[in-house]
Motif scaffolding. Structure first.
Motif, PDB file in Angstrom:
ATOM      1  N   ILE A  74    -103.547  69.261  20.674  1.00  0.00           N
ATOM      2  CA  ILE A  74    -102.632  69.154  19.541  1.00  0.00           C
ATOM      3  C   ILE A  74    -102.033  70.521  19.218  1.00  0.00           C
ATOM      4  CG2 ILE A  74    -102.540  68.727  17.047  1.00  0.00           C
ATOM      5  CD1 ILE A  74    -104.403  66.372  17.510  1.00  0.00           C
ATOM      6  N   ARG A  75    -102.867  71.532  19.191  1.00  0.00           N
ATOM      7  CA  ARG A  75    -102.358  72.865  18.865  1.00  0.00           C
ATOM      8  C   ARG A  75    -101.365  73.337  19.913  1.00  0.00           C
ATOM      9  NH1 ARG A  75    -107.728  73.652  17.232  1.00  0.00           N
ATOM     10  NH2 ARG A  75    -107.731  73.284  14.981  1.00  0.00           N
ATOM     11  N   ALA A  76    -101.657  73.048  21.165  1.00  0.00           N
ATOM     12  CA  ALA A  76    -100.753  73.485  22.228  1.00  0.00           C
ATOM     13  C   ALA A  76     -99.374  72.861  22.029  1.00  0.00           C
ATOM     14  CB  ALA A  76    -101.326  73.103  23.591  1.00  0.00           C
ATOM     15  N   GLU A  77     -99.341  71.584  21.722  1.00  0.00           N
ATOM     16  CA  GLU A  77     -98.045  70.914  21.540  1.00  0.00           C
ATOM     17  C   GLU A  77     -97.360  71.394  20.276  1.00  0.00           C
ATOM     18  OE1 GLU A  77     -96.380  68.995  23.740  1.00  0.00           O
ATOM     19  OE2 GLU A  77     -98.064  69.544  25.034  1.00  0.00           O
ATOM     20  N   MET A  78     -98.147  71.563  19.217  1.00  0.00           N
ATOM     21  CA  MET A  78     -97.553  72.024  17.959  1.00  0.00           C
ATOM     22  C   MET A  78     -96.894  73.388  18.136  1.00  0.00           C
ATOM     23  SD  MET A  78    -100.416  71.026  15.140  1.00  0.00           S
ATOM     24  CE  MET A  78     -99.661  72.092  13.934  1.00  0.00           C
ATOM     25  N   GLY A  79     -97.497  74.214  18.985  1.00  0.00           N
ATOM     26  CA  GLY A  79     -96.979  75.558  19.198  1.00  0.00           C
ATOM     27  C   GLY A  79     -95.580  75.565  19.785  1.00  0.00           C
ATOM     28  N   LYS A  80     -95.165  74.422  20.353  1.00  0.00           N
ATOM     29  CA  LYS A  80     -93.865  74.400  21.026  1.00  0.00           C
ATOM     30  C   LYS A  80     -92.711  74.081  20.084  1.00  0.00           C
ATOM     31  CE  LYS A  80     -95.943  72.643  25.262  1.00  0.00           C
ATOM     32  NZ  LYS A  80     -96.106  71.379  26.004  1.00  0.00           N
ATOM     33  N   THR A  81     -92.992  73.786  18.834  1.00  0.00           N
ATOM     34  CA  THR A  81     -91.898  73.387  17.945  1.00  0.00           C
ATOM     35  C   THR A  81     -92.181  73.828  16.520  1.00  0.00           C
ATOM     36  OG1 THR A  81     -90.684  71.526  16.988  1.00  0.00           O
ATOM     37  CG2 THR A  81     -92.969  71.113  17.618  1.00  0.00           C
ATOM     38  N   ARG A  82     -91.086  74.032  15.793  1.00  0.00           N
ATOM     39  CA  ARG A  82     -91.269  74.321  14.373  1.00  0.00           C
ATOM     40  C   ARG A  82     -91.025  73.081  13.526  1.00  0.00           C
ATOM     41  NH1 ARG A  82     -87.944  79.109  12.350  1.00  0.00           N
ATOM     42  NH2 ARG A  82     -86.436  78.190  13.758  1.00  0.00           N
ATOM     43  N   GLY A  83     -90.768  71.975  14.208  1.00  0.00           N
ATOM     44  CA  GLY A  83     -90.549  70.739  13.472  1.00  0.00           C
ATOM     45  C   GLY A  83     -89.075  70.469  13.257  1.00  0.00           C
ATOM     46  N   LEU A  84     -88.793  69.384  12.552  1.00  0.00           N
ATOM     47  CA  LEU A  84     -87.406  68.934  12.434  1.00  0.00           C
ATOM     48  C   LEU A  84     -86.680  69.563  11.247  1.00  0.00           C
ATOM     49  CD1 LEU A  84     -87.734  65.129  13.262  1.00  0.00           C
ATOM     50  CD2 LEU A  84     -87.057  67.003  14.755  1.00  0.00           C
ATOM     51  N   PHE A  85     -87.402  69.823  10.196  1.00  0.00           N
ATOM     52  CA  PHE A  85     -86.790  70.454   9.021  1.00  0.00           C
ATOM     53  C   PHE A  85     -87.918  71.027   8.161  1.00  0.00           C
ATOM     54  CE2 PHE A  85     -87.425  65.938   8.270  1.00  0.00           C
ATOM     55  CZ  PHE A  85     -88.069  65.891   7.049  1.00  0.00           C
ATOM     56  N   PRO A  86     -87.607  71.977   7.282  1.00  0.00           N
ATOM     57  CA  PRO A  86     -88.665  72.540   6.439  1.00  0.00           C
ATOM     58  C   PRO A  86     -89.208  71.447   5.522  1.00  0.00           C
ATOM     59  CG  PRO A  86     -86.599  73.779   6.227  1.00  0.00           C
ATOM     60  CD  PRO A  86     -86.293  72.554   7.002  1.00  0.00           C
ATOM     61  N   ALA A  87     -90.527  71.351   5.413  1.00  0.00           N
ATOM     62  CA  ALA A  87     -91.087  70.238   4.640  1.00  0.00           C
ATOM     63  C   ALA A  87     -92.420  70.622   4.021  1.00  0.00           C
ATOM     64  CB  ALA A  87     -91.278  69.037   5.562  1.00  0.00           C
ATOM     65  N   THR A  88     -92.656  70.099   2.828  1.00  0.00           N
ATOM     66  CA  THR A  88     -93.962  70.259   2.190  1.00  0.00           C
ATOM     67  C   THR A  88     -94.429  68.898   1.696  1.00  0.00           C
ATOM     68  OG1 THR A  88     -92.754  70.819   0.193  1.00  0.00           O
ATOM     69  CG2 THR A  88     -93.775  72.648   1.358  1.00  0.00           C
ATOM     70  N   PRO A  89     -95.741  68.708   1.597  1.00  0.00           N
ATOM     71  CA  PRO A  89     -96.246  67.439   1.061  1.00  0.00           C
ATOM     72  C   PRO A  89     -95.952  67.317  -0.435  1.00  0.00           C
ATOM     73  CG  PRO A  89     -98.030  68.779   2.017  1.00  0.00           C
ATOM     74  CD  PRO A  89     -96.815  69.610   2.009  1.00  0.00           C
ATOM     75  N   ALA A  90     -96.327  66.182  -1.001  1.00  0.00           N
ATOM     76  CA  ALA A  90     -96.103  65.959  -2.428  1.00  0.00           C
ATOM     77  C   ALA A  90     -96.910  66.965  -3.256  1.00  0.00           C
ATOM     78  CB  ALA A  90     -96.513  64.540  -2.792  1.00  0.00           C
ATOM     79  N   THR A  91     -96.405  67.267  -4.436  1.00  0.00           N
ATOM     80  CA  THR A  91     -97.109  68.213  -5.292  1.00  0.00           C
ATOM     81  C   THR A  91     -98.260  67.515  -5.992  1.00  0.00           C
ATOM     82  OG1 THR A  91     -94.937  69.098  -5.710  1.00  0.00           O
ATOM     83  CG2 THR A  91     -96.751  69.985  -7.042  1.00  0.00           C
TER      84      THR A  91
END
Ligand code: SF4
Lengths: 473, 243, 247
Positions: C11-28
């Protein structure tokens, strides 16, 4: 019709589904009803649009820190006395579950509806290992008796009439009963009540799992989820890694939109929060709780073109609004997950080659993305898959040659205009009254049911000169 | 206000199959005081290539189009799908930074016809070229891609000489979908058949749409069933046009 | 078998390849769940009548039956009324310590058969099996309510000692008794309580399950015909008690 034979081309599978008169009626009624219920639910819920954005953002935020949330989830599940297992493939997941069953000495497993266990084809494996799987969601129970597969994510047996169900019960349960949903449901209740009380193993999916608390969340309408997690001695939950959510607060956002999207209910009847096995002082509950975290192609997509499909809540809304699904139903797709999201999930689980036909089973009308509670841009990813199918040369050679030639034509205006003139000559024998009623070869695929407009006597390019002259000074 | 300058992007279907739509638009815009240009050498927006996954080819077509329309103030397109392609997909397709910048500028200046009439020119009152009842089909890209449901309806509701009625299921796809219509013709045709049943039930004489693809599909279906309903482009219905 | 380390490394290896689709945070999340929960309670102490009315409306919409009585003393009367009309007798209940009152005698006096359940767990497996059969044989299940959500007509029940999961699940008729202290308005407010229960560790001295119950068990799996009581209760009743139960 049960699961379609994948050696038959998709176009034919779709064709047979469209000849099934009952299926056609059932599909129209079901999807129309679901569409209306969903619309009403969101109509009464002005904050819904905002919450959909929030939900989408939570999904993305979770994926951006998936490692952290999963570690947290695993630690918390284990702190509460559960055990977490890791399965990279479907086979591995089956192996883990069979081992748990074997150790528990299980003879029978009751299951609540779970697409993840469908995805890993668990039932066949359980049977072979001598553990009788019993589907307890009424729809799933029916199709299990009929040896079929679900045709809709949330309404697995919508392709069956009550008459067919009554016949099925007569044959499989030796109970002659009226073809009345009320009566049939009562029969199933009685049959299944016994199984719940006897089974040693309870198997579920998970709609969500909460990292912060180690909670596994199940959403059902019938109550089978509660039965399965309360009565058998061992509970196994199988869950794709993308189902984790950070906190209870996040969960509330999803609950507020999930049922509205699926069935138009404000909430499903039962939302069950499972936090570990039976606790001291409790009369009921499993002695063992296992959580199987499933990869099966998902992890590859964290940085892949189908990442957004990992947001999916499996609500089924995109199926109901899809013009293609509405004509052909779920079985013709030929895989565990039907409908537009199903095409993406199939590609995720089995690679792009598995959807070389299905990637085109969409008019790209965008109704799915609009209905999706987390606004997954399904059409964009279908185009992405088509591109992959083209670029990796999975697409048929002639098709690629045609499109590439077309591309060349469109970048050479002289050729393009010449082609229009040639087409005008070629079409002559076929044109009547400005339209073409029948053409040979694959053009016939258009003209069999539709007239084709003829190439105009003068194209717009050819008319522009005189139009330019009309211009007021 | 000086006369707006409009460049017409007639599109491949508009050029080859429906030239009268382009002619209507030119006449209509001129009557509304616009100067209309037609950048020569235009072919197609590249959407059919793009949607089928042939992105290298689509990029080449798009790059040409971006260059052709570089100097346009406003670009008017008779099809929601082509307008969507230009507005939503061109910038992402361009790799060359200069072209990307041009593509972004073009995206900001491109309008589907009804949007241009209502939102840019602020015109909603027209007289109709025909009488009777008319109904409207939302083309998918215009509705869900450009989020435009109101402009065409505003025009139709105010259109002198016709009665506008809503089409049940107006927002549902007509089954065209470009190559989809021939890859899965049976599915496409069944979607169309349901659409046309709804159309005929309205009792309308004209079915209006703002997309050449949908018009080709629905018009072809209506003709085949010898329906008395005619599929027409919005431009053909507005006075000042009339090819 | 894939180990946790291998799995997470993938999972970490794959996550390292992208910053994701847009800046995002979970609910407050609520920063001070206890204070926020108290604030909600305080508000509800004022506006509970509106919340109750909305609860009733939503609860009835999902097929629930709403009853209202002045004090706990009237509850047995309502319960027996429900039982008589359905020719039901056998009743299982949360333990009096959890229900807030011992209604056993009153119910028995009115002709019902309360089935005795233990206040906690049963260690002996044979005894457990017997108790389960007993619960399965009951026609009526009587429980309390931890929260009642007005927005959705939902009952929130936590399992635990003296609160068997099956009481609200196996009998055909589930009857839940609550007062205004259980009322909340929205799912968002429930979120605050869930956060609080968790932060408190209170989830951990209760049982392992929290159930949201929104109406009777239902299915529409055969020809989309709505049918009630497929696995869980086919009727859910609530009895709202005007005077606070633990007053
Ligand atoms: S893609 Fe969206 S609409 Fe379709 S099942 Fe998943 S969450 Fe629901």
């Amino acid at each position: 019709m049960s699961q379609a034979d994948l050696s038959v081309p998709f176009r034919q599978r779709a064709g047979s589904a469209m000849k099934d008169a009952f299926l056609q009626e059932a599909l129209t009624i079901a999807t129309t009803k679901f569409i209306g219920l969903r619309r009403e639910a969101f109509g009464d819920f002005p904050e819904g649009e905002k919450l959909r954005d929030v939900a989408r953002e939570i999904k993305e935020a979770t994926l951006q820190h998936l490692d952290r949330y999963l570690e947290q989830l695993i630690d918390n599940v284990e702190r509460l006395g559960g055990k977490v297992h890791f399965a990279s493939t479907a086979a591995e997941a089956r192996g883990v579950i069979l081992e748990i069953g074997r150790r528990a000495g299980a003879r029978m497993a009751v299951k609540s509806k779970s697409m993840a266990t469908e995805e890993i084809h668990l039932n066949e494996a359980l049977e072979q290992a001598g553990i009788t799987p019993v589907e307890t969601d009424l729809g799933e129970y029916i199709i299990q008796l009929a040896h079929e597969r679900p045709s809709h994510i949330i309404a697995p047996a919508i392709h069956k009439t009550k008459g067919q169900v009554a016949d099925l019960f007569a044959k499989e349960l030796r109970r002659t009963v009226a073809a009345d949903p009320e009566v049939l449901t009562k029969i199933a209740r009685g049959e299944l009540r016994e199984k719940f009380l006897q089974a040693d193993l309870g198997i579920t999916g998970a709609n969500f799992a909460i990292a912060d608390t180690g909670t596994i969340v199940l959403v059902t309408n019938e109550g089978n989820g509660r039965m399965v997690t309360s009565l058998p001695r061992v509970h196994v939950a199988v869950m794709g890694v993308e189902k984790v959510v950070p906190s209870m607060t996040d969960l509330m956002v999803f609950l507020a939109i999930l049922a509205k999207s699926a069935t138009g209910q404000k909430l499903s009847v039962y939302t069950t929060f499972v936090q570990g096995p039976r606790r001291a002082g409790e009369l009921e509950g499993p002695e063992e709780l296992h959580l199987v975290l499933l990869d099966n192609g998902r992890i590859n997509q964290l940085a892949g073109p189908l990442r957004e499909a990992l947001y999916c809540l499996r609500c089924g809304a995109c199926l109901n609004v899809c013009p293609v699904y509405r004509q052909i139903g779920g079985h013709a797709y030929g895989h565990t997950y039907p409908g537009p999201i199903g095409i993406l999930l199939t590609a995720m689980l089995s690679g792009p080659a598995s959807v070389k036909e299905l990637a085109h089973a969409s008019s790209l009308c965008g109704a799915c993305a609009e209905a999706c509670p987390v606004r997954i841009d399904i059409p964009r990813m279908l185009i992405e898959l088509r591109r992959e199918v083209d670029e990796t040369k999975i697409a048929p050679r002639t098709e690629r040659a045609v499109f590439k030639a077309f591309g060349r034509l469109l970048t050479r205006p002289v050729l393009y205009r010449l082609a229009a003139r040639i087409a005008r000559l070629l079409q002559r024998p076929f044109v009547r009254d400005g339209a073409i009623r029948s053409l040979p070869l694959f053009f016939g695929d258009w003209t069999r049911t539709r007239d084709l407009p003829a190439v105009a006597p003068r194209t717009f390019h050819e008319r522009w000169k005189e139009l330019a002259r009309e211009a007021p000074p | 206000m000086t006369a707006p300058r409009v460049a017409l992007m007639v599109t491949c279907l508009g050029d080859v199959f429906f030239p009268e739509v382009g002619v209507s638009i030119v006449r209509l815009l001129r009557r509304l005081g616009a100067t209309v240009e037609f950048p020569p050498g235009q072919t197609c927006c590249g959407l059919p290539l793009f949607n089928s996954g042939y992105h290298t080819e689509a990029r080449a077509v798009a790059a040409r189009t971006v260059a052709l329309f570089r100097d346009a103030d406003n670009v008017v397109v008779p099809s929601g799908s082509c307008a969507w392609m230009v507005k939503h997909e061109y910038p992402g397709l361009m790799q060359d930074p200069a072209l990307k910048k041009d593509a972004l500028r073009l995206a900001g200046r491109t309008y589907e016809l009804s949007q241009f009439l209502v939102k840019v020119l602020g015109r909603r009152g027209f007289r109709a070229t025909v009488g009777g009842r008319v109904t409207y089909h939302d083309s998918c890209h215009l509705l869900r891609g450009l989020h435009e449901a109101e402009s065409p309806r505003e025009i139709l509701r105010n259109l002198e000489g016709v009665e506008f009625v809503e089409l049940p299921g107006a927002d549902e796809c007509c089954g065209f979908g470009g190559s989809f219509a021939v890859r899965l013709p049976e599915v496409s045709s069944q979607i169309l058949a349901k659409k046309l049943e709804n159309v005929e039930a309205t009792g309308a004489a004209c079915l209006v749409a703002c997309d050449a693809g949908c018009l080709m599909q629905m018009g072809g279906g209506l003709r085949r069933r010898r329906s008395r309903v005619r599929a027409v482009h919005l431009a053909e219905l507005l006075d000042g046009g009339g090819a | 078998m894939t180990t946790r380390e291998e799995f997470m490394a993938r999972i970490r290896a794959e996550m390292g390849k992208t910053r994701g689709l847009f800046p995002a945070t979970p609910a407050t999340r609520p920063e001070y769940p206890r204070e926020e929960a108290e604030a909600i309670r305080a508000q509800l102490a004022e506006r509970w009548p509106e919340a109750l009315e909305r609860f009733r409306r939503e609860f009835e919409k999902v097929g629930g039956v709403f009853h209202r009585v002045p004090t706990l003393t009237e509850v047995p009367q309502v319960v027996t009324g429900i039982a008589r009309a359905r020719e039901a007798r056998r009743l299982v209940s949360w333990h009096p310590s959890q229900l807030g009152a011992d209604l056993g005698q009153a119910l028995a006096a009115r002709g019902l058969t309360p089935l005795p359940m233990p206040p906690g767990e049963a260690t002996n497996p044979t005894e457990r099996a017997r108790l389960r059969q007993l619960a399965a044989s009951a026609e009526l299940g009587l429980t309390g309510v931890d929260l009642a959500i007005a927005e959705t007509g939902t009952l929130v029940l936590r399992s635990g000692a003296g609160r068997p999961r099956s009481t609200s699940l196996l009998p055909a008729y589930h009857i839940a008794v609550f007062d205004r202290t259980a009322l909340v308005e929205s799912l968002a407010q429930v979120g605050v309580f869930l956060e609080l229960w968790h932060a408190d560790g209170a989830t951990e001295d209760r049982g392992a399950v929290i159930s949201f119950i929104t109406g009777p068990s239902r299915t529409a799996d055969i020809e989309l015909t709505l049918t009630r009581g497929v696995h869980g209760p086919k009727e859910v009743h609530v009895i709202f008690v005007e005077r606070e139960i633990r007053g």
